[in-house]
Structures are given as structure tokens and as C-alpha cells.
Write a protein that holds these residues in place. Structure first.
Motif, PDB file in Angstrom:
ATOM      1  N   LEU B  16       0.840  -1.210   0.000  1.00 57.47           N
ATOM      2  CA  LEU B  16       0.000   0.000   0.000  1.00 57.47           C
ATOM      3  C   LEU B  16       0.868   1.250   0.000  1.00 57.47           C
ATOM      4  O   LEU B  16       0.586   2.208  -0.720  1.00 57.47           O
ATOM      5  CB  LEU B  16      -0.930   0.000   1.223  1.00 57.47           C
ATOM      6  CG  LEU B  16      -2.102  -0.988   1.170  1.00 57.47           C
ATOM      7  CD1 LEU B  16      -2.782  -1.073   2.519  1.00 57.47           C
ATOM      8  CD2 LEU B  16      -3.112  -0.592   0.111  1.00 57.47           C
ATOM      9  N   ALA B  24      -0.235  12.237   1.352  1.00 56.99           N
ATOM     10  CA  ALA B  24      -1.099  12.114   2.535  1.00 56.99           C
ATOM     11  C   ALA B  24      -1.544  10.667   2.734  1.00 56.99           C
ATOM     12  O   ALA B  24      -1.542  10.150   3.859  1.00 56.99           O
ATOM     13  CB  ALA B  24      -2.326  13.030   2.364  1.00 56.99           C
ATOM     14  N   GLN B  25      -1.886  10.025   1.641  1.00 50.45           N
ATOM     15  CA  GLN B  25      -2.296   8.623   1.721  1.00 50.45           C
ATOM     16  C   GLN B  25      -1.115   7.751   2.170  1.00 50.45           C
ATOM     17  O   GLN B  25      -1.270   6.858   3.008  1.00 50.45           O
ATOM     18  CB  GLN B  25      -2.782   8.167   0.344  1.00 50.45           C
ATOM     19  CG  GLN B  25      -3.590   6.873   0.355  1.00 50.45           C
ATOM     20  CD  GLN B  25      -3.996   6.472  -1.047  1.00 50.45           C
ATOM     21  OE1 GLN B  25      -3.172   6.084  -1.847  1.00 50.45           O
ATOM     22  NE2 GLN B  25      -5.274   6.550  -1.316  1.00 50.45           N
ATOM     23  N   ILE B  28      -0.586   7.832   5.875  1.00 50.17           N
ATOM     24  CA  ILE B  28      -1.524   7.001   6.640  1.00 50.17           C
ATOM     25  C   ILE B  28      -1.099   5.539   6.567  1.00 50.17           C
ATOM     26  O   ILE B  28      -1.062   4.827   7.571  1.00 50.17           O
ATOM     27  CB  ILE B  28      -2.970   7.190   6.121  1.00 50.17           C
ATOM     28  CG1 ILE B  28      -3.437   8.624   6.372  1.00 50.17           C
ATOM     29  CG2 ILE B  28      -3.929   6.194   6.762  1.00 50.17           C
ATOM     30  CD1 ILE B  28      -4.746   8.971   5.734  1.00 50.17           C
ATOM     31  N   TYR B  29      -0.771   5.075   5.369  1.00 48.90           N
ATOM     32  CA  TYR B  29      -0.361   3.678   5.213  1.00 48.90           C
ATOM     33  C   TYR B  29       0.941   3.404   5.962  1.00 48.90           C
ATOM     34  O   TYR B  29       1.152   2.311   6.496  1.00 48.90           O
ATOM     35  CB  TYR B  29      -0.192   3.323   3.743  1.00 48.90           C
ATOM     36  CG  TYR B  29      -1.494   3.230   2.961  1.00 48.90           C
ATOM     37  CD1 TYR B  29      -1.550   3.616   1.627  1.00 48.90           C
ATOM     38  CD2 TYR B  29      -2.662   2.750   3.559  1.00 48.90           C
ATOM     39  CE1 TYR B  29      -2.731   3.539   0.907  1.00 48.90           C
ATOM     40  CE2 TYR B  29      -3.842   2.671   2.832  1.00 48.90           C
ATOM     41  CZ  TYR B  29      -3.869   3.061   1.511  1.00 48.90           C
ATOM     42  OH  TYR B  29      -5.036   2.978   0.800  1.00 48.90           O
ATOM     43  N   TYR B  32       0.180   2.599   9.488  1.00 55.69           N
ATOM     44  CA  TYR B  32      -0.259   1.203   9.620  1.00 55.69           C
ATOM     45  C   TYR B  32       0.936   0.257   9.536  1.00 55.69           C
ATOM     46  O   TYR B  32       1.066  -0.695  10.312  1.00 55.69           O
ATOM     47  CB  TYR B  32      -1.246   0.846   8.509  1.00 55.69           C
ATOM     48  CG  TYR B  32      -2.631   1.452   8.636  1.00 55.69           C
ATOM     49  CD1 TYR B  32      -3.270   2.012   7.538  1.00 55.69           C
ATOM     50  CD2 TYR B  32      -3.309   1.445   9.849  1.00 55.69           C
ATOM     51  CE1 TYR B  32      -4.539   2.551   7.637  1.00 55.69           C
ATOM     52  CE2 TYR B  32      -4.582   1.988   9.956  1.00 55.69           C
ATOM     53  CZ  TYR B  32      -5.188   2.542   8.849  1.00 55.69           C
ATOM     54  OH  TYR B  32      -6.441   3.081   8.945  1.00 55.69           O
TER      55      TYR B  32
END
Lengths: 276, 170
Positions: B16, B24-25, B28-29, B32
Motif C-alpha cells: 500500500l 497524505a495517503q 496514513i499507510y 499502519y
């Protein structure tokens, strides 16, 4: 008395809306091809006279950037084999394009006990329901979860239950919503209760501005309250039309018994959502 | 939660991160990914595995470089040896050619010497006596003059005696 509630949430696209519902809509709203979000809730508020959220999601999922989610079942009998039970779980939420959508997540293996990374990206997920089955049975064999990458469950189907949880939603960015009516029906037998007993429903809406500020003094939690009480009289009321909700507003549904006694109700709500 | 489950989560999260469509994405990944990586034992985390792999690759590269160097040196030595052999062979061939040339020259010289060598005429005793008589007569007729003189151990006629034997005609 135990609190219970079950919400059936569905999203129809403009082309699928029928039955004359758009008969009295202004032309400019028709031209915007609005979507129809319906909530059909059957509930029994707890004995206490406070308000509680109707069928809340397992956890709130709200991201500023759309991200991937996972699906998984606790039973190997859910999957894409012909003889399996549940073969697809549909999710309703807001996707990467700031549009409210329903996406069907198909099982890609025979045993759905290995988590599956889904291709659709989401900013919010509000509700889920079973939408495809094998010949094994017509409902999930195990608990089927829709969850974040860190395994936090967002919404879920219980084993044997095709309708998931979640009865709140957010108006997507760049859109507006309108409460377009509905019906609240008290299911308790007329005449069996005292005059002050009854049911109360709140359609709570929190504007994005108030939500962002986050301070109790600045937040304006407004609501539309629907009450059916009393022993006699009409045990059904029509939800008023016309309340508008701005882009980014959170809409949360709450219920309460008017007096310390459980009441059953049936609530049907319609919202029109269109792009500004 | 099994180790294999966590490894699969880490692998998915890494995919991911690698395929994120925005920063930005990706952030976030990455959060995680960090959460799941922390659940792995330290030696099984991607950075530890990558470090071990790097060390292994480095070691293999060094060994390969060393082997290549040794091979190169061996080839150079072989080349030098071959050149030396070649030079020695050429030298030997030249020497043999020279020797052959010398042998040929010697043979040629021997042939030439055979041709040049003229046997000295052998005088008969009668001729020798006749010449001696003439020599005696010359010395009687020319007192003080000799018919012969000695040069390098050899007896040769004098000029006067030669003229006596072969007088010049006017």
C-alpha cells in the motif's frame, strides 16, 4: 429491558428512484440527479429515559484521505465457492471522489478467513449488508467484518445476519442533503400505555464547522425531534420534509423511551443527496 | 495472532505504501505499516532482514571481485609466460637459422678454398741442375753479384740473375 435496534440503510441512484417520489421536487434539484438514502429502523429504546444512538457502527471511520479497507469472515464457509454461504458484503460510504456510493466486495477465496484487501478507497463507511450468497445458506456462516488496515472493525455482519450495523452518515463534501420525509410508527398496542409514555426520535445534525471547532461551547448539536406519546391518538406521524443539511454535516439518529418502559417503533427516513 | 499473519499484514501495508497515490495517503499507510512492523520480532522486521541481505550481498560481491582479480592475475601470468615462450622460440629459431647460415658459409668457403688452391709446380732435377749451372756461370761472369738471395727462408733469384736469364730486347 434490553435496548435493541436494527437499521436497514440503502442508497439508490437517481435512475433507480421510482414511485413518484420526485413528483414535487423543484426542477433544479431533479437536474442535479439526486441520490436517495433510505433508513428503515426497527428499534426498542432502553428503559432509561435518556437518548442513545440507534444501531451505532462498531467504530467510526472518518479519514481526510481515502484509504483501503479489509474484509474478513470468522468462518471458512463464507467465500467464493459455490457451496459457501456469504459470497459478498456491500458497504455504503464516501469514496475517494467524495461521492456516497455502495460497493459490493466479492470474496476472492474459497475461505474468507484470510483477510482480503479491497480495491475501493474510502473516506467514510456508514453501513454494510450481505449481497451475494452461495448455495450453502442465505446468510453469513461467521461474523463478517469490514475493518481498517490495523484490524479495527468499522461495521460488521453477525453470523446469520444479513444486515450490518451503522445508522449515521455524513453529507459528502460539495453536496447537500435534504430530509425528504418518512414515517414514524409506534408499534406498541394503542391504549395499553399511560399518557406520558411513548417514543422519541432525534435526528441529530452537527455542522462541519461546529464539528471542526471541537469545543463544547462552540458546538451546536441541533436536532429534529419526533415524538409519539400518549395512550390514544395517532400512533404514527409523518416525518416533515425540507430540512437541509450542509456539506460535511454529520447526521446521527437517537432514540429514547419517554418513560421508563421499553417501546417498539418503526422508523422510515428518506434523504435526498445531490452535488451542489 | 500468529507470526505469519503479522508478516502478511506487513507485506500488504508495504504494498500500500509503495502504491500510494498521494503523500497524505502514503503517510496514513506508513502509520499502519509501522504499527504492524512493531508486532514482529526484532530480527524479522524488514529493516533487519534488509540489513542482513545487504551484508550478504556485500560479502558475495567482495568474494566475486576477489575471484575476478585472481582470475585476471592468472590470465596475465599465463599471457606473460606465453610471450616468453614465444620469444624464446623465435630466438632459438633465429639462432638455428644463423647456425645454418654459418654452416652454409663454411661449406661455401671450403668449396672456394678448394678451387683457389693451385698446387705448386714440381721442378725436375734436370731443370734444377741446369739453372744452377747458369747461376755459377753468371757469378763467374759477374764477380760480386749473386744469382740467388734468401727471403723468408726461401731461395729466390736476384733481379740481375733474372735479367741474365731473360735479357730485355731493345
Amino acid at each position: 429491558m434490553v435496548e435493541a435496534s436494527e437499521c436497514r440503510m440503502r442508497l439508490q441512484e437517481y435512475r433507480d428512484i421510482g414511485g413518484g417520489i420526485l413528483g414535487d421536487l423543484p426542477n433544479h434539484i431533479k437536474a442535479a440527479a439526486p441520490q436517495l438514502l433510505t433508513l428503515h429502523i426497527v428499534g426498542k429504546p432502553a428503559d432509561a429515559a435518556g437518548f442513545s444512538e440507534i444501531d451505532p457502527p462498531t467504530s467510526v471511520f472518518a479519514e481526510t484521505v481515502a484509504v483501503a479497507i479489509e474484509t474478513i469472515s470468522s468462518s471458512g464457509d463464507d467465500g467464493n465457492e459455490a457451496a459457501d454461504h456469504l459470497a459478498a458484503i456491500s458497504t455504503i460510504g464516501i469514496n475517494d471522489s467524495n461521492k456516497m456510493v455502495t460497493v459490493q466486495n466479492l470474496a476472492t477465496t474459497a475461505a474468507w478467513t484470510t483477510f482480503q484487501l479491497e480495491t475501493e478507497l474510502w473516506k467514510n463507511i456508514f453501513h454494510c449488508f450481505g449481497s451475494l450468497w452461495g448455495t450453502g445458506d442465505d446468510d453469513p456462516a461467521g461474523d463478517v467484518d469490514v475493518r481498517k488496515i490495523d484490524d479495527t472493525v468499522i461495521v460488521e455482519l453477525g453470523a446469520g445476519d444479513n444486515e450490518g450495523n451503522g445508522a449515521a452518515f455524513i453529507v459528502p463534501d460539495g453536496h447537500v442533503a435534504m430530509l425528504y420525509g418518512g414515517t414514524l410508527r409506534r408499534l406498541t398496542t394503542t391504549g395499553a400505555w399511560a399518557n406520558d409514555e411513548g417514543i422519541k426520535i432525534r435526528i441529530v445534525y452537527i455542522d462541519a464547522l461546529d464539528g471542526l471547532l471541537g469545543l463544547a461551547a462552540d458546538r451546536s448539536q441541533n436536532w429534529i425531534e419526533l415524538v409519539i406519546a400518549g395512550q390514544y391518538g395517532v400512533q404514527e406521524l409523518e416525518v416533515p420534509r425540507g430540512q437541509m443539511f450542509e456539506s460535511g454535516s454529520q447526521i446521527i439518529h437517537q432514540h429514547s423511551s419517554a418513560v421508563n418502559a421499553g417501546e417498539d417503533y418503526d422508523l422510515y427516513l428518506q434523504y435526498l443527496i445531490w452535488e451542489k | 495472532m500468529s507470526k505469519e499473519y503479522v508478516k502478511l499484514k506487513v507485506k500488504n501495508c508495504q504494498r500500500l505504501v509503495d502504491n500510494a497515490t498521494s503523500e497524505a495517503q502514503k503517510e496514513i499507510y506508513q502509520i499502519y505499516l509501522d504499527q504492524w512492523t512493531k508486532k514482529l520480532p526484532a530480527k524479522e522486521r524488514p529493516e533487519a532482514i534488509a540489513k542482513r541481505e545487504d551484508a550478504k550481498v556485500k560479502k558475495e560481491a567482495e568474494a566475486a571481485a576477489k575471484a575476478f582479480e585472481l582470475k585476471k592475475q592468472a590470465e596475465e601470468r599465463a599471457k606473460e609466460e606465453a610471450e616468453k615462450l614465444k620469444a624464446a622460440k623465435i630466438k632459438a629459431e633465429k639462432i638455428a637459422a644463423k647456425k645454418a647460415e654459418l654452416v652454409a658459409l663454411e661449406a661455401e668457403e671450403a668449396e672456394i678454398l678448394k678451387i683457389i688452391e693451385v698446387p705448386k709446380p714440381v721442378r725436375s732435377p734436370v731443370d734444377i741442375e741446369f739453372e744452377q749451372n747458369l747461376a755459377n756461370l753468371f757469378e763467374e761472369q759477374n764477380p760480386g753479384k749473386k744469382a740467388y738471395r734468401t727471403q723468408n727462408g726461401d731461395k729466390i733469384k736476384t733481379i740481375a740473375f733474372k735479367e741474365y736469364l731473360n735479357p730485355k730486347t731493345e
